[in-house]
Design a protein around this motif. Sequence first.
Motif, short mmCIF file in Angstrom:
data_model
loop_
_atom_site.label_atom_id
_atom_site.label_comp_id
_atom_site.label_asym_id
_atom_site.label_seq_id
_atom_site.Cartn_x
_atom_site.Cartn_y
_atom_site.Cartn_z
N GLN A 168 0.90 -1.02 0.05
CA GLN A 168 -0.11 0.11 0.03
C GLN A 168 0.97 1.35 0.08
O GLN A 168 0.69 2.28 -0.72
N TYR A 169 1.89 1.20 0.85
CA TYR A 169 2.81 2.24 0.81
C TYR A 169 3.48 2.81 -0.50
O TYR A 169 3.54 3.85 -0.85
N LEU A 170 3.81 1.48 -1.02
CA LEU A 170 4.53 1.86 -2.42
C LEU A 170 3.68 2.25 -3.15
O LEU A 170 4.04 3.16 -3.96
N SER A 171 2.55 1.75 -3.36
CA SER A 171 1.52 2.39 -4.34
C SER A 171 1.26 3.87 -4.12
O SER A 171 1.10 4.83 -4.97
N ALA A 172 1.02 4.24 -2.53
CA ALA A 172 0.83 5.37 -2.36
C ALA A 172 2.09 6.47 -2.76
O ALA A 172 1.64 7.61 -3.10
N GLN A 173 3.01 5.92 -2.90
CA GLN A 173 4.15 6.66 -3.46
C GLN A 173 4.58 6.87 -4.60
O GLN A 173 5.37 7.25 -5.18
N GLY A 174 3.52 6.33 -5.36
CA GLY A 174 3.75 6.27 -7.15
C GLY A 174 4.29 5.07 -7.61
O GLY A 174 4.45 5.31 -8.75
N LEU A 175 4.50 4.13 -6.87
CA LEU A 175 5.21 3.01 -7.67
C LEU A 175 4.28 2.17 -8.35
O LEU A 175 2.91 1.80 -7.97
N GLY A 176 4.61 1.99 -9.68
CA GLY A 176 3.43 1.21 -10.21
C GLY A 176 3.35 -0.36 -9.94
O GLY A 176 3.65 -0.59 -8.70
N ARG A 177 2.88 -1.25 -10.95
CA ARG A 177 2.76 -2.41 -10.55
C ARG A 177 3.86 -3.42 -9.83
O ARG A 177 5.03 -3.22 -10.34
N HIS A 178 3.61 -4.05 -8.87
CA HIS A 178 4.68 -4.71 -8.12
C HIS A 178 4.04 -6.00 -7.49
O HIS A 178 2.95 -6.08 -7.19
N ILE A 179 4.96 -6.92 -7.20
CA ILE A 179 4.50 -8.09 -6.53
C ILE A 179 5.24 -8.21 -5.47
O ILE A 179 6.44 -8.15 -5.14
N ILE A 180 4.54 -8.45 -4.27
CA ILE A 180 5.22 -8.66 -2.94
C ILE A 180 4.88 -10.03 -2.36
O ILE A 180 3.40 -10.26 -2.31
N SER A 181 5.79 -10.71 -1.98
CA SER A 181 5.52 -12.01 -1.11
C SER A 181 6.65 -12.40 -0.20
O SER A 181 7.54 -11.88 -0.06
N GLU A 182 6.17 -13.19 0.96
CA GLU A 182 7.13 -13.49 1.89
C GLU A 182 8.07 -14.39 1.33
O GLU A 182 7.66 -15.63 0.63
N ALA A 183 9.25 -14.52 1.79
CA ALA A 183 10.24 -15.28 1.17
C ALA A 183 11.13 -15.83 2.30
O ALA A 183 11.18 -15.51 3.26
N VAL A 184 11.65 -16.84 1.86
CA VAL A 184 12.42 -17.78 2.70
C VAL A 184 14.16 -17.24 2.52
O VAL A 184 14.44 -16.95 1.48
N ALA A 185 14.71 -17.13 3.73
CA ALA A 185 16.01 -16.58 3.67
C ALA A 185 17.09 -17.64 3.18
O ALA A 185 16.93 -18.65 3.24
N GLY A 186 17.82 -17.05 2.18
CA GLY A 186 18.93 -17.71 1.61
C GLY A 186 20.30 -17.34 2.43
O GLY A 186 20.31 -16.61 3.20
N ILE A 187 21.27 -18.19 2.05
CA ILE A 187 22.37 -17.78 2.69
C ILE A 187 23.05 -16.36 2.51
O ILE A 187 23.54 -15.98 3.58
N GLU A 188 22.88 -15.78 1.50
CA GLU A 188 23.02 -14.63 1.09
C GLU A 188 22.50 -13.46 2.14
O GLU A 188 23.02 -12.48 2.49
N ASP A 189 21.18 -13.74 2.53
CA ASP A 189 20.40 -13.16 3.30
C ASP A 189 21.16 -13.11 4.98
O ASP A 189 21.37 -12.28 5.40
#
Lengths: 311, 254
Positions: free
Chosen positions: A277-298
Motif C-alpha cells: 500500500q505504501y509503495l503504491s501511495a508513493q507512486g510505484l507502479g505494478r509490483h508483486i510482494i510475497s514473503e520469502a525464505v532467507a537464503g545464505i546471502e540474506d
Amino acid sequence: MPEVSITGEGVGKSYGTTTALKSLDFTVNKGEVFGFIGPDGAGKTTLFRILTTLLLPGSGKVRVEGYDVVKDYRILRRILGYMPGRFSLYHDLSVEENLRFFAGIFGVDVRENYHLVKDIYGQIEPFAKRKAGKLSGGMKQKLALSCALIHEPVVLVLDEPTTGVDAVSRREFWEMLMRLKTGGITIVVSTPYMDEAMRCDRVALMQQGNIMTTGTPQSITAAFPHKIYRIKGSAALNILSLTRKMKHIRSAELFGDAVHISTENTDQAPTAAEISQYLSAQGLGRHIISEAVAGIEDCFIDLMKQPDRHV
Amino acid sequence: MYEAKENNGNVIEAVDLVKRFGNFVANDRLTFSVQRGEIFGFLGANGAGKTTAIRILCGLSKPTSGQIRVAGYDVYTRTEKIKQRIGYMSQRFSLYEDLTVWENFRFFGGIYRMKSALIRERADQMLGRLGILELSDAVIASLPPGIRQKLAFSVAILHKPEIVFLDEPTGGVDPVTRRQFWEMIYEAAATGITVFVTTHYMDEAEYCNRVSIMVDGKIEALDTPEQLKKTYNAGSMNDVFLKLARRNEEQMKE
C-alpha cells in the motif's frame, strides 16, 4: 557422533599489525564437505595455509587427522591434498608431465594410482601433451585437482577452486566434488560465492578474520531471525529508496530481479499488504510482494550488519 | 557501405565484428549496439571471446574485419579518441596499491589531462558520497577490499567517460559491497554514463538493462533479462546461462 577430521582451537594469525585471523574455533568431520564461505580478506587463504602446514599459526592449535600442524607437518604433508588459489602447476611442463611430477614427489606411481584420478584426469587426457600454460581455465582446474589427488590424500583442501570461473564450469566442478566425496575423502573448500554454500554439508561464514556462524546451510538459513519480503517491480532502485525510508525495516537489498526487505521483530513492523500500500501511495507502479525464505546471502548480509561483527 | 550515424543514441555500434588469431576465430561476426546510459551485461563462459571483444572496443586491439564505432569513433583509425572517452576497471588491476587514495585520483586524472582543481573537486565529491573523505591520504594497500572496489570505480569515471567498461568488477567482494557497487553503477548510468559490464554472478545479470551471452565466439542471445527468461523458459538468468553456454569450450581455446 561423527568422527572428527580437523579441529581448530583459538586459531589466530597476524602479519605485522594486520590481523588476518582473530581466534577461530571449528571442527570438520570425516567424510564431509566443509565450506569456508566469505569474501576476499576474510582470512580463508591464511587459514588454509595453516591447515596445510605451510604457515605457522600465531596462536591456538590445529589438529588434522589427529596430527598437530606444527609438530607433525611431515606426516601431514603426506596425507593432505592441497589445491592453492593461484594456479600452481608448471606452465612449461605438459599435462602428463605435471601429473607425473606430483606423483613422483609423493613416491607414488601414476599407473598404480590412476583409478583415483580417472574420472577427472580422463577428461583432459586427450590433451596430455599440451603445455599446462596453454590450457583453458576449466582444464587447468581439472589438472590441478588431479595433481592434488594422485597420492591418495585423506583430506583434500581446495582454496577458492571456482573463483573467476564461469557458472557452467562452477557447476561441473561441484559435481566432480560430489562424486569424489562418495569415496570417503574429507573435503575442505573455500569460496566467495554464497550460492556454493548450499552444496556443502556444513559451512562456516567468514568475514574479516572471524567465523560469524557455523552449521549446515539449512540450519543457518532456518535460523534467520527476521521476516523477509520479496518485492518484484520494474523500478528496483525506487523500491530500495522508498522502503529504506519506512519504519521498522531493517534492510532493503537488491536480490537478482527483486528486492529483499527484512523487517524488525516487532508488532509495529509493516505487513506485506502495508508495504505494498505504501509503495503504491508513493507512486510505484505494478509490483508483486510475497514473503520469502532467507537464503545464505540474506544470512551473510544480516550477520555482517550486526555491530559486534565490525572492527 | 555502412555509415555510422551520429547522435542516434548508440554509443557502441558493431556490425560483423570478426577477430581471428591464425585459424582460430575468437569473435565471429558480432553485431550489436549499446545505447547511451544503458547498463549492458556482456556475459559468456570462460574462453567465449569476451576479453577479445572488450579489447577491441577499448581501442587496444584491431579487429580482423567488421564496422565498429565506439563513442562515435572508428576503432581502426581513432583509437586515441576512443581511449579519451572511455573508462576501464577490472578486478585484477584497478588502483596503485602503494599510492594513497588522493594520489591515485591525481594520477588517473592527470592521464586524462584534467586540471588539478577539477580532480580535487570531483575526488572530494566522490569520497564525500562514499562517506570516506577522511581516507584521502590512506595508502590503498591499507584499505579493505570493499572500499578499494568502490574507489576503483570512482577513479574509472573520474573523467566522466561516455562509456565505462567493467571487467568482473565484483569478483570476491562481500555481498553487501557487491550491492552497494551496483547502486553506484545505477547512479552512474542515471547521469548518462553507459556501463558495459562482465560478471560471473548471475544475479547481477538481472540488474542489467540488456544482456548478451557469448558462446564460442558468437553472440548467442541478446535481450532484456525478462525477455531472455521468457524465451528460454527459465526461472533465472543463471538457468538461461546454463542452457546456452554449453561445453564446447573444452575442445580448443587460447
